[in-house]
Design an enzyme around this catalytic site. Sequence first.
Site: not given
Length: 340
Positions: A149, A212, A236
Amino acid sequence: MSGAPRTSGPALVPGLLPHTVELGCEFGPLLLKSPLLAASGCFAYGQQFAAFTDLRALGGLSTKGISPLPRHGNPLPRICETAAGMLNSIGLENVGVEAFVRDKLPFLRDLGISVWVNFFGTDFATYIECARLLGGAPGVDVLEMNISCPNIKQGGIEFGTVPEVAHRLTRACVEVSGAPIVVKLTPNAGDIVGMADAVRQAGAMGVSLINTITGMAIDVRSRRPRIATTYGGLSGPAIKPIALRMVHQVATALPGLPICGMGGVLSGEDALEFLMAGAGCVQIGTANFAEPGAVQRITAELRALMAELGLRRVADAVASLRPWPLEAAYQTPAAGEFST
């Protein structure tokens, strides 16, 4: 559990039956019934999946990221499919600490699985407050600290890209938390081993690898980004090779540091790759969106594959990668050995 890769594998046990494979394993001080967990951000708070899969069969569950106060998240559209994965910019929408502890945690606590609570802040003070409140809540096994973050008080720099900042933040949170902390690292850091070592020295029980990877997608007909914030987090199968590389790098450089691996796990073979690279447990994320029972299926596949390979215990698989002998790779083939 996540030591440096061995040069030879474990003694194999031929002819194992799947039901004889023991999936219960250690992860630092934790005892997990299975090395496979549902990943943060992809399984909500667990309740939403109860009608589709047996939650008690999971090794554990990492919740949506929790912040001190509720967040509404980013504007729509904030998710899109890509050729080999998914982009998201949800914006860390969540109910906040108070509502989570009151309304969500009791359900998780009663499942009999390992409960990991992912959390974050926007500056040092909010991280520390979150760690204090969540770390003292009954039923929390691990606080998974998301340091991907931006620090709004330091020009937007990510906590997870500067080792010294990550060290200070981790130490501060460890000091106030009643639960062990596993730090979820961003792959956007320049030195993933340096980041892992920084949080280890600050008292983190382990690390989660990887979060990610920043990416984007464009709708050429409208000439607009496919998500409203332009950039989002790619997850993914597309990121699995990068995740495996980072898990292996950290496991090799920092033997003994527990690693939770993740990134593009769709099958039991994918999960076993992460274990062999050096992860002590594995989280399954994006697959849950298309298949709510993915973790159960992958667990069955992992058990069957371990039996096929003669791996009786998870510990037999962890960090068991066999590197190619470099001296053989550079030998000159004898004349006529290879034909065109």
